[in-house]
Motif scaffolding. Sequence first.
Motif, mmCIF file in Angstrom:
data_model
loop_
_atom_site.group_PDB
_atom_site.id
_atom_site.type_symbol
_atom_site.label_atom_id
_atom_site.label_comp_id
_atom_site.label_asym_id
_atom_site.label_seq_id
_atom_site.Cartn_x
_atom_site.Cartn_y
_atom_site.Cartn_z
ATOM 1 N N VAL A 25 5.179 1.500 12.412
ATOM 2 C CA VAL A 25 5.175 1.102 13.813
ATOM 3 C C VAL A 25 5.677 2.237 14.686
ATOM 4 O O VAL A 25 5.082 2.574 15.690
ATOM 5 N N SER A 26 6.792 2.871 14.307
ATOM 6 C CA SER A 26 7.331 3.935 15.140
ATOM 7 C C SER A 26 6.430 5.154 15.140
ATOM 8 O O SER A 26 6.323 5.841 16.142
ATOM 9 N N ALA A 27 5.767 5.429 14.043
ATOM 10 C CA ALA A 27 4.887 6.599 13.988
ATOM 11 C C ALA A 27 3.643 6.387 14.824
ATOM 12 O O ALA A 27 3.100 7.328 15.375
ATOM 13 N N SER A 28 3.167 5.134 14.935
ATOM 14 C CA SER A 28 1.939 4.894 15.664
ATOM 15 C C SER A 28 2.195 4.434 17.099
ATOM 16 O O SER A 28 1.262 4.195 17.839
ATOM 17 N N ALA A 29 3.449 4.285 17.504
ATOM 18 C CA ALA A 29 3.751 3.826 18.856
ATOM 19 C C ALA A 29 3.275 4.870 19.869
ATOM 20 O O ALA A 29 3.433 6.062 19.670
ATOM 21 N N ASP A 30 2.684 4.375 20.944
ATOM 22 C CA ASP A 30 2.191 5.265 21.987
ATOM 23 C C ASP A 30 3.351 5.759 22.837
ATOM 24 O O ASP A 30 4.292 5.019 23.109
ATOM 25 N N PRO A 31 3.264 7.014 23.325
ATOM 26 C CA PRO A 31 4.276 7.495 24.260
ATOM 27 C C PRO A 31 4.209 6.664 25.546
ATOM 28 O O PRO A 31 3.176 6.071 25.853
ATOM 29 N N ALA A 32 5.287 6.643 26.275
ATOM 30 C CA ALA A 32 5.365 5.809 27.476
ATOM 31 C C ALA A 32 4.535 6.378 28.618
ATOM 32 O O ALA A 32 4.506 7.587 28.842
ATOM 33 N N LEU A 33 3.866 5.466 29.322
ATOM 34 C CA LEU A 33 3.246 5.846 30.586
ATOM 35 C C LEU A 33 4.360 6.087 31.588
ATOM 36 O O LEU A 33 5.454 5.554 31.451
ATOM 37 N N ILE A 34 4.086 6.867 32.587
ATOM 38 C CA ILE A 34 5.092 7.177 33.595
ATOM 39 C C ILE A 34 4.793 6.335 34.839
ATOM 40 O O ILE A 34 4.303 6.818 35.843
ATOM 41 N N ASN A 35 5.049 5.030 34.741
ATOM 42 C CA ASN A 35 4.827 4.084 35.834
ATOM 43 C C ASN A 35 6.157 3.532 36.303
ATOM 44 O O ASN A 35 7.036 3.253 35.497
ATOM 45 N N PRO A 56 -4.810 3.371 30.224
ATOM 46 C CA PRO A 56 -4.359 2.267 29.375
ATOM 47 C C PRO A 56 -3.243 2.692 28.410
ATOM 48 O O PRO A 56 -2.465 1.875 27.953
ATOM 49 N N ALA A 57 -3.166 3.985 28.108
ATOM 50 C CA ALA A 57 -2.137 4.523 27.211
ATOM 51 C C ALA A 57 -1.925 5.988 27.552
ATOM 52 O O ALA A 57 -2.778 6.626 28.161
ATOM 53 N N ALA A 58 -0.748 6.511 27.164
ATOM 54 C CA ALA A 58 -0.459 7.924 27.399
ATOM 55 C C ALA A 58 -1.161 8.753 26.328
ATOM 56 O O ALA A 58 -0.679 8.877 25.209
ATOM 57 N N VAL A 59 -2.317 9.287 26.681
ATOM 58 C CA VAL A 59 -3.090 10.150 25.784
ATOM 59 C C VAL A 59 -3.367 11.449 26.515
ATOM 60 O O VAL A 59 -3.323 11.501 27.751
ATOM 61 N N ASN A 60 -3.638 12.518 25.777
ATOM 62 C CA ASN A 60 -3.911 13.809 26.404
ATOM 63 C C ASN A 60 -4.952 13.659 27.497
ATOM 64 O O ASN A 60 -5.996 13.046 27.296
ATOM 65 N N GLY A 61 -4.644 14.193 28.666
ATOM 66 C CA GLY A 61 -5.542 14.126 29.802
ATOM 67 C C GLY A 61 -5.246 12.995 30.768
ATOM 68 O O GLY A 61 -5.753 12.983 31.888
#
Length: 142
Positions: A25-35, A56-61
């Motif tokens: 779970v911790s390895a696959s958790a998405d980084p936080a959005l900056i909202n 929808p998620a913090a992904v590159n770009g």
Amino acid sequence: MNVKIARTLTTAAAAAAVTALGFAVSASADPALINGTYAVRGGDDGAMVTASSSCPAAVNGCTANLRSTLGWTSVATFTDGRWNFTVTKPNGVVCDDGSYAAVRIAYSVDAATMTGTVTADSNGDCPGGQITQAPFQLIKVG
């Protein structure tokens, strides 16, 4: 005796499964959005920054629009676990000749800890400055 061993093995297997699940779970958790709204510690101390992203998620770009209570706006871009943005303050510094020059300040924030670095030239666009770097943090307040 066999029942005791079976219970011990079952308990150990369950504990191992929970541990493995926790790592997964911790390895696959998405980084936080900056909202949301953040207080700034370091850099523009005392400023508040409102951030909004439609990703929808913090992904590159992924990008987020930023607005400060000090009047600046910027767009943060998520790259490799960090939110990066630049603020330009026109006429932010007075040069030795009395003219005004812009100051560009670069911020890089770790998405997991919301701590990072602020980098700027001590003289802005005036000649002869030195690049300085200092720590700062965004603290979520709303």
